[in-house]
Write a protein that holds these residues in place. Sequence first.
Motif, PDB file in Angstrom:
ATOM      1  N   UNK A 144       0.957  -1.300  -0.096  1.00  0.00           N
ATOM      2  CA  UNK A 144      -0.119  -0.023   0.159  1.00  0.00           C
ATOM      3  C   UNK A 144       0.895   1.161   0.167  1.00  0.00           C
ATOM      4  N   UNK A 145       1.905   1.350   0.705  1.00  0.00           N
ATOM      5  CA  UNK A 145       2.591   2.398   1.110  1.00  0.00           C
ATOM      6  C   UNK A 145       4.262   2.296   0.508  1.00  0.00           C
ATOM      7  N   UNK A 146       4.612   1.281   0.190  1.00  0.00           N
ATOM      8  CA  UNK A 146       5.820   0.999  -0.358  1.00  0.00           C
ATOM      9  C   UNK A 146       6.880   0.184   0.756  1.00  0.00           C
ATOM     10  N   UNK A 147       7.728  -0.319   0.151  1.00  0.00           N
ATOM     11  CA  UNK A 147       8.791  -1.355   1.117  1.00  0.00           C
ATOM     12  C   UNK A 147       9.611  -0.691   2.022  1.00  0.00           C
ATOM     13  N   UNK A 148       9.708   0.762   1.941  1.00  0.00           N
ATOM     14  CA  UNK A 148      10.650   1.306   2.935  1.00  0.00           C
ATOM     15  C   UNK A 148       9.796   1.495   4.295  1.00  0.00           C
ATOM     16  N   UNK A 149       8.557   1.770   4.142  1.00  0.00           N
ATOM     17  CA  UNK A 149       7.682   1.867   5.115  1.00  0.00           C
ATOM     18  C   UNK A 149       7.635   0.716   6.007  1.00  0.00           C
ATOM     19  N   UNK A 150       7.507  -0.340   5.181  1.00  0.00           N
ATOM     20  CA  UNK A 150       7.333  -1.744   5.710  1.00  0.00           C
ATOM     21  C   UNK A 150       8.324  -2.257   6.518  1.00  0.00           C
ATOM     22  N   UNK A 151       9.725  -1.861   5.745  1.00  0.00           N
ATOM     23  CA  UNK A 151      10.786  -2.151   6.569  1.00  0.00           C
ATOM     24  C   UNK A 151      11.166  -1.745   7.788  1.00  0.00           C
ATOM     25  N   UNK A 152      10.594  -0.643   8.012  1.00  0.00           N
ATOM     26  CA  UNK A 152      10.739  -0.012   9.506  1.00  0.00           C
ATOM     27  C   UNK A 152       9.875  -0.772  10.197  1.00  0.00           C
ATOM     28  N   UNK A 153       8.650  -1.046   9.985  1.00  0.00           N
ATOM     29  CA  UNK A 153       7.915  -2.290  10.870  1.00  0.00           C
ATOM     30  C   UNK A 153       8.674  -3.338  11.228  1.00  0.00           C
ATOM     31  N   UNK A 154       9.033  -4.022   9.898  1.00  0.00           N
ATOM     32  CA  UNK A 154       9.881  -5.257  10.148  1.00  0.00           C
ATOM     33  C   UNK A 154      10.982  -5.196  11.523  1.00  0.00           C
ATOM     34  N   UNK A 155      11.686  -4.234  10.899  1.00  0.00           N
ATOM     35  CA  UNK A 155      12.857  -3.834  11.768  1.00  0.00           C
ATOM     36  C   UNK A 155      12.487  -3.560  13.348  1.00  0.00           C
ATOM     37  N   UNK A 156      11.313  -3.226  13.406  1.00  0.00           N
ATOM     38  CA  UNK A 156      10.688  -2.820  14.892  1.00  0.00           C
ATOM     39  C   UNK A 156      10.467  -4.215  15.731  1.00  0.00           C
ATOM     40  N   UNK A 157       9.978  -5.045  14.810  1.00  0.00           N
ATOM     41  CA  UNK A 157       9.699  -6.375  15.874  1.00  0.00           C
ATOM     42  C   UNK A 157      10.543  -7.530  15.492  1.00  0.00           C
ATOM     43  N   UNK A 158      11.848  -7.184  14.901  1.00  0.00           N
ATOM     44  CA  UNK A 158      12.478  -8.171  14.596  1.00  0.00           C
ATOM     45  C   UNK A 158      13.318  -8.919  15.618  1.00  0.00           C
ATOM     46  N   UNK A 159      13.389  -8.300  16.998  1.00  0.00           N
ATOM     47  CA  UNK A 159      13.876  -8.671  17.802  1.00  0.00           C
ATOM     48  C   UNK A 159      13.005  -9.419  19.219  1.00  0.00           C
ATOM     49  N   UNK A 160      11.621  -9.576  18.427  1.00  0.00           N
ATOM     50  CA  UNK A 160      10.792 -10.192  19.379  1.00  0.00           C
ATOM     51  C   UNK A 160      11.058 -11.691  19.657  1.00  0.00           C
ATOM     52  N   UNK A 161      11.177 -12.240  20.832  1.00  0.00           N
ATOM     53  CA  UNK A 161      11.452 -13.678  21.060  1.00  0.00           C
ATOM     54  C   UNK A 161      10.791 -14.567  20.161  1.00  0.00           C
ATOM     55  N   UNK A 162       9.597 -14.364  19.983  1.00  0.00           N
ATOM     56  CA  UNK A 162       8.759 -15.229  19.295  1.00  0.00           C
ATOM     57  C   UNK A 162       9.087 -15.276  17.908  1.00  0.00           C
ATOM     58  N   UNK A 163       9.790 -14.426  17.377  1.00  0.00           N
ATOM     59  CA  UNK A 163      10.162 -14.472  15.939  1.00  0.00           C
ATOM     60  C   UNK A 163      11.723 -15.100  15.809  1.00  0.00           C
ATOM     61  N   UNK A 164      12.196 -15.278  16.879  1.00  0.00           N
ATOM     62  CA  UNK A 164      13.567 -16.298  16.927  1.00  0.00           C
ATOM     63  C   UNK A 164      13.526 -17.480  16.131  1.00  0.00           C
ATOM     64  N   UNK A 165      14.006 -17.532  15.175  1.00  0.00           N
ATOM     65  CA  UNK A 165      13.836 -18.838  14.352  1.00  0.00           C
ATOM     66  C   UNK A 165      13.005 -19.001  13.626  1.00  0.00           C
ATOM     67  N   UNK A 166      11.960 -17.824  13.303  1.00  0.00           N
ATOM     68  CA  UNK A 166      10.800 -17.959  12.369  1.00  0.00           C
ATOM     69  C   UNK A 166      11.267 -17.640  11.052  1.00  0.00           C
ATOM     70  N   UNK A 167      11.311 -18.372  10.096  1.00  0.00           N
ATOM     71  CA  UNK A 167      11.515 -18.451   9.061  1.00  0.00           C
ATOM     72  C   UNK A 167      11.303 -17.439   7.872  1.00  0.00           C
ATOM     73  N   UNK A 168       9.758 -16.931   8.350  1.00  0.00           N
ATOM     74  CA  UNK A 168       9.371 -15.975   7.516  1.00  0.00           C
ATOM     75  C   UNK A 168       9.687 -14.358   7.893  1.00  0.00           C
ATOM     76  N   UNK A 169      10.440 -14.268   8.919  1.00  0.00           N
ATOM     77  CA  UNK A 169      10.705 -12.940   9.012  1.00  0.00           C
ATOM     78  C   UNK A 169      12.079 -12.596   8.286  1.00  0.00           C
ATOM     79  N   UNK A 170      13.227 -13.562   8.046  1.00  0.00           N
ATOM     80  CA  UNK A 170      14.102 -12.938   7.046  1.00  0.00           C
ATOM     81  C   UNK A 170      13.336 -13.097   5.634  1.00  0.00           C
ATOM     82  N   UNK A 171      12.381 -14.079   5.448  1.00  0.00           N
ATOM     83  CA  UNK A 171      11.919 -14.122   4.200  1.00  0.00           C
ATOM     84  C   UNK A 171      11.276 -12.639   3.709  1.00  0.00           C
TER      85      UNK A 171
END
Length: 418
Positions: free
Chosen positions: A348-375
């Motif tokens: 909807x708004x472009x990959x740059x805005x989305x990358x900020x959202x992804x980086x904001x949650x990337x350290x969440x313990x529940x995403x550790x080892x979750x392959x869809x995060x790096x995907x």
Amino acid sequence: METQPATAHAIETVFRLESPRVIAGVARIVRDVGIAEELAQDALVAALERWPRDGVPDNPGAWLMATARHRAVDLVRRRETYARKLAELGRDLATAAPSYDAPADPDDIDDDLLRLVFTACHPALSPEARTALTLRLLGGLTTAEIARAYLVPEPTVAQRIVRAKRTLAKRNVAFEVPYGPDREARLGSVLDVIYLIFNEGYAATAGDDWLRPGLCEDALRLARVLSALMPEEPEVHGLTALLEFQASRAAARTGPDGTPVLLEDQDRRRWNRMLIARGVRALDRAGATASGPPGPYTLQAAIAACHARTYTYEETDWQAIATLYGLLAVRAPSPVVELNRAVAVSMADGPAAALELVDAVSAAPSLRGYHLLPSVRGDLLARLGRVAEAREEFLRAAALTHNERERRLLRDRAHACG
């Protein structure tokens, strides 16, 4: 005259279809799902002995129910506490079983089936045990079939089921549908189990196949049964709608060789429009029965509907999807929801805005080892032209997934980044 193989096939088919109702009907009498399943198996043995000789009855489901209930009554009579049990069950216990020719009261069976659903998904059991017991009692799957579906040893599944039955019996869990606050809590467990079963079939976490249609079909059937038994529960309809929409894409999600096909590349002519229509009706029922804001499953169904209602990828209303994910993040906050919201925001708004959202949650313990995060991160980086970084993310995702088909897809995407 029917041949022996034909009779055996009829018995197997009837028992798979009718065993949940038979177990539910018997459990109401004996108040123990483990014993109820044994009595249902006894009825199956009786059918294997008599049907090849006498022929398949006109109403085989009623025959199995009657046989199992007769044995349940006999069992209760033999117990020392028969008098107390008789008082609890009422004076009609002795005539609880219908004749072989008359089907049981459908409403009565439905009530029993609803009790069995809530019992199999009791919070006292672990999520793995709830799933195994639900597939066993309500899905009609054998222990070997459940083990194959989840790629775990058969003894492991057998132990889960045995422990689950033992726990229910030890805690004297009532064979009933709870009411009030307990009902909402228990219903959430029921819906979660059905959703987990479907998801394992829709995108297998491990193994050589990306899809396991059998699990999707079992989960969808359970959701449809539950929506018929609980017509006033909006989230039941929401879950059913979600599964109908997701199942409608199944034929287009893999290529001829089983390779996963991404949403943007799917041939939407292969989407099942009948299932989409069923999903729309279920979503409408969810809205009609709701007295407050939509629940998590209804919101997810609304998101799936945005995809289902369009005939091309380019027509997708990503702004609406991003808005719905925002509502979902408020209603059921989690890093995974935020990750999915980022995908919608990227469109909807472009990959740059989305990358900020992804980086904001990337350290969440529940995403550790979750392959869809790096995907997801790799996809955003590739769209931003940062192909070297994207390649590393896709390779990291490939190393994390346990599904061989998905691993190949991610490696191909890494290779495409040079």
